[in-house]
Design a protein around this motif. Structure first.
Motif, PDB file in Angstrom:
ATOM      1  N   GLY A  25      -7.108   3.418 -29.959  1.00  0.00           N
ATOM      2  CA  GLY A  25      -5.814   3.750 -29.395  1.00  0.00           C
ATOM      3  C   GLY A  25      -4.706   3.595 -30.423  1.00  0.00           C
ATOM      4  O   GLY A  25      -4.921   3.160 -31.556  1.00  0.00           O
ATOM      5  N   PRO A  26      -3.480   3.929 -30.014  1.00  0.00           N
ATOM      6  CA  PRO A  26      -2.376   3.939 -30.973  1.00  0.00           C
ATOM      7  C   PRO A  26      -1.847   2.559 -31.356  1.00  0.00           C
ATOM      8  O   PRO A  26      -1.132   2.434 -32.340  1.00  0.00           O
ATOM      9  N   ASP A  27      -2.212   1.505 -30.625  1.00  0.00           N
ATOM     10  CA  ASP A  27      -1.665   0.187 -30.938  1.00  0.00           C
ATOM     11  C   ASP A  27      -2.523  -0.606 -31.923  1.00  0.00           C
ATOM     12  O   ASP A  27      -2.256  -1.783 -32.167  1.00  0.00           O
ATOM     13  N   ALA A  28      -3.507   0.000 -32.536  1.00  0.00           N
ATOM     14  CA  ALA A  28      -4.333  -0.663 -33.546  1.00  0.00           C
ATOM     15  C   ALA A  28      -3.624  -0.584 -34.899  1.00  0.00           C
ATOM     16  O   ALA A  28      -2.751   0.251 -35.119  1.00  0.00           O
ATOM     17  N   ILE A  86     -10.984  -0.770 -46.042  1.00  0.00           N
ATOM     18  CA  ILE A  86     -10.248  -0.540 -44.801  1.00  0.00           C
ATOM     19  C   ILE A  86     -10.483  -1.729 -43.885  1.00  0.00           C
ATOM     20  O   ILE A  86     -11.621  -2.124 -43.656  1.00  0.00           O
ATOM     21  N   THR A  87      -9.391  -2.272 -43.350  1.00  0.00           N
ATOM     22  CA  THR A  87      -9.462  -3.349 -42.375  1.00  0.00           C
ATOM     23  C   THR A  87      -8.744  -2.890 -41.118  1.00  0.00           C
ATOM     24  O   THR A  87      -7.553  -2.597 -41.158  1.00  0.00           O
ATOM     25  N   LEU A  88      -9.480  -2.785 -40.013  1.00  0.00           N
ATOM     26  CA  LEU A  88      -8.909  -2.374 -38.723  1.00  0.00           C
ATOM     27  C   LEU A  88      -8.794  -3.591 -37.821  1.00  0.00           C
ATOM     28  O   LEU A  88      -9.745  -4.363 -37.711  1.00  0.00           O
ATOM     29  N   THR A  89      -7.655  -3.747 -37.182  1.00  0.00           N
ATOM     30  CA  THR A  89      -7.476  -4.854 -36.254  1.00  0.00           C
ATOM     31  C   THR A  89      -6.869  -4.350 -34.955  1.00  0.00           C
ATOM     32  O   THR A  89      -5.992  -3.487 -34.956  1.00  0.00           O
ATOM     33  N   LYS A  90      -7.400  -4.884 -33.872  1.00  0.00           N
ATOM     34  CA  LYS A  90      -6.819  -4.670 -32.554  1.00  0.00           C
ATOM     35  C   LYS A  90      -7.123  -5.916 -31.744  1.00  0.00           C
ATOM     36  O   LYS A  90      -8.280  -6.287 -31.586  1.00  0.00           O
ATOM     37  N   LYS A  91      -6.075  -6.556 -31.304  1.00  0.00           N
ATOM     38  CA  LYS A  91      -6.177  -7.837 -30.604  1.00  0.00           C
ATOM     39  C   LYS A  91      -6.970  -8.804 -31.472  1.00  0.00           C
ATOM     40  O   LYS A  91      -6.584  -9.083 -32.592  1.00  0.00           O
ATOM     41  N   SER A  92      -8.085  -9.304 -31.018  1.00  0.00           N
ATOM     42  CA  SER A  92      -8.844 -10.277 -31.799  1.00  0.00           C
ATOM     43  C   SER A  92     -10.012  -9.651 -32.553  1.00  0.00           C
ATOM     44  O   SER A  92     -10.761 -10.361 -33.208  1.00  0.00           O
ATOM     45  N   LEU A 142     -18.389  -3.635 -27.584  1.00  0.00           N
ATOM     46  CA  LEU A 142     -17.017  -3.148 -27.721  1.00  0.00           C
ATOM     47  C   LEU A 142     -16.494  -2.529 -26.434  1.00  0.00           C
ATOM     48  O   LEU A 142     -15.303  -2.611 -26.146  1.00  0.00           O
ATOM     49  N   GLU A 143     -17.371  -1.908 -25.685  1.00  0.00           N
ATOM     50  CA  GLU A 143     -16.924  -1.276 -24.443  1.00  0.00           C
ATOM     51  C   GLU A 143     -16.309  -2.288 -23.493  1.00  0.00           C
ATOM     52  O   GLU A 143     -15.410  -1.965 -22.730  1.00  0.00           O
ATOM     53  N   LYS A 144     -16.786  -3.511 -23.554  1.00  0.00           N
ATOM     54  CA  LYS A 144     -16.232  -4.542 -22.691  1.00  0.00           C
ATOM     55  C   LYS A 144     -14.819  -4.923 -23.122  1.00  0.00           C
ATOM     56  O   LYS A 144     -13.999  -5.279 -22.297  1.00  0.00           O
ATOM     57  N   LYS A 145     -14.543  -4.847 -24.413  1.00  0.00           N
ATOM     58  CA  LYS A 145     -13.235  -5.251 -24.912  1.00  0.00           C
ATOM     59  C   LYS A 145     -12.245  -4.091 -24.981  1.00  0.00           C
ATOM     60  O   LYS A 145     -11.048  -4.299 -24.875  1.00  0.00           O
ATOM     61  N   LEU A 146     -12.737  -2.903 -25.214  1.00  0.00           N
ATOM     62  CA  LEU A 146     -11.866  -1.740 -25.304  1.00  0.00           C
ATOM     63  C   LEU A 146     -11.994  -0.889 -24.050  1.00  0.00           C
ATOM     64  O   LEU A 146     -12.822  -1.146 -23.188  1.00  0.00           O
ATOM     65  N   ARG A 147     -11.221   0.152 -24.002  1.00  0.00           N
ATOM     66  CA  ARG A 147     -11.297   1.030 -22.826  1.00  0.00           C
ATOM     67  C   ARG A 147     -12.598   1.812 -22.855  1.00  0.00           C
ATOM     68  O   ARG A 147     -13.035   2.287 -23.894  1.00  0.00           O
ATOM     69  N   ASP A 148     -13.225   1.956 -21.698  1.00  0.00           N
ATOM     70  CA  ASP A 148     -14.551   2.575 -21.597  1.00  0.00           C
ATOM     71  C   ASP A 148     -14.522   4.067 -21.878  1.00  0.00           C
ATOM     72  O   ASP A 148     -15.483   4.627 -22.373  1.00  0.00           O
ATOM     73  N   VAL A 149     -13.455   4.736 -21.583  1.00  0.00           N
ATOM     74  CA  VAL A 149     -13.420   6.191 -21.664  1.00  0.00           C
ATOM     75  C   VAL A 149     -13.543   6.690 -23.102  1.00  0.00           C
ATOM     76  O   VAL A 149     -14.083   7.752 -23.349  1.00  0.00           O
TER      77      VAL A 149
END
Length: 175
Positions: free
Chosen positions: A32-35, A52-58, A92-99
């Motif tokens: 998503g856009p908030d990463a 490349i280092t990607l972060t979103k929440k934890s 990851l599906e549990k932490k991110l949106r399933d769609v």
């Protein structure tokens, strides 16, 4: 996605920046856009290195690749990140949106899902040591990492061997 590009011993061109933004669109659909993405471009002798280092929440995903061309290294990094995401799809599906994963993983039947199997538990005594003593102890044991209590700040830390031959230190940050 918030993209930051940093150059070490080089200045990335605008064409590299545009290429990086277009390649990271593949990964943005997962997060998503908030990463946030941090791309580090470096030059060592004749080798170009892209990290490349990607972060979103934890969650943190990291990939580093080397090549003769900086854009090739970037392409390899993005492919490596996508491989990591696909390998850990169910977690990851549990932490991110399933769609976000529906259209990507339907065709990927060749990637098998495995559960983590804990095969050994080991107790260690954590005596206070300096970082240099911990690195020496790790090398004497022939391990790739070593957990110890830092004598300077009394935190439980981990030293580890890096692929480039150096050493790293992990310190806890309680936020």
């Amino acid at each position: 996605m918030n993209i930051t590009i940093v150059g070490r011993k080089c200045t990335p061109r605008d064409s590299f920046r545009a290429h990086a933004e277009s390649k990271l669109l593949k990964v943005e659909k997962f997060f998503g856009p908030d990463a946030a993405a941090k791309i580090t471009a470096a030059v060592e002798k004749n080798t170009k290195i892209c990290e490349i280092t990607l972060t979103k929440k934890s969650m943190i995903f990291r990939a580093q690749e080397r090549s003769d061309d900086l854009e090739d290294a970037l392409d390899k990094c993005v492919d490596s990140l996508i491989r990591q995401i696909r390998k850990n799809k169910t977690r990851l599906e549990k932490k991110l949106r399933d769609v976000a994963f529906d259209d990507v993983f339907v065709a990927d039947s060749d990637i098998e899902e495995t559960d983590f199997e804990l095969v050994r538990t080991k107790s260690v005594s954590l005596k206070p040591e300096t970082v240099d003593e911990a690195i020496l102890q790790m090398n004497l044991l022939g391990h790739m990492f070593y957990m110890f209590r830092n004598a300077e700040n009394d935190k439980v830390c981990v030293v580890y061997k890096r692929n480039d031959g150096g050493y790293g230190l992990l310190e806890p940050d309680f936020e």
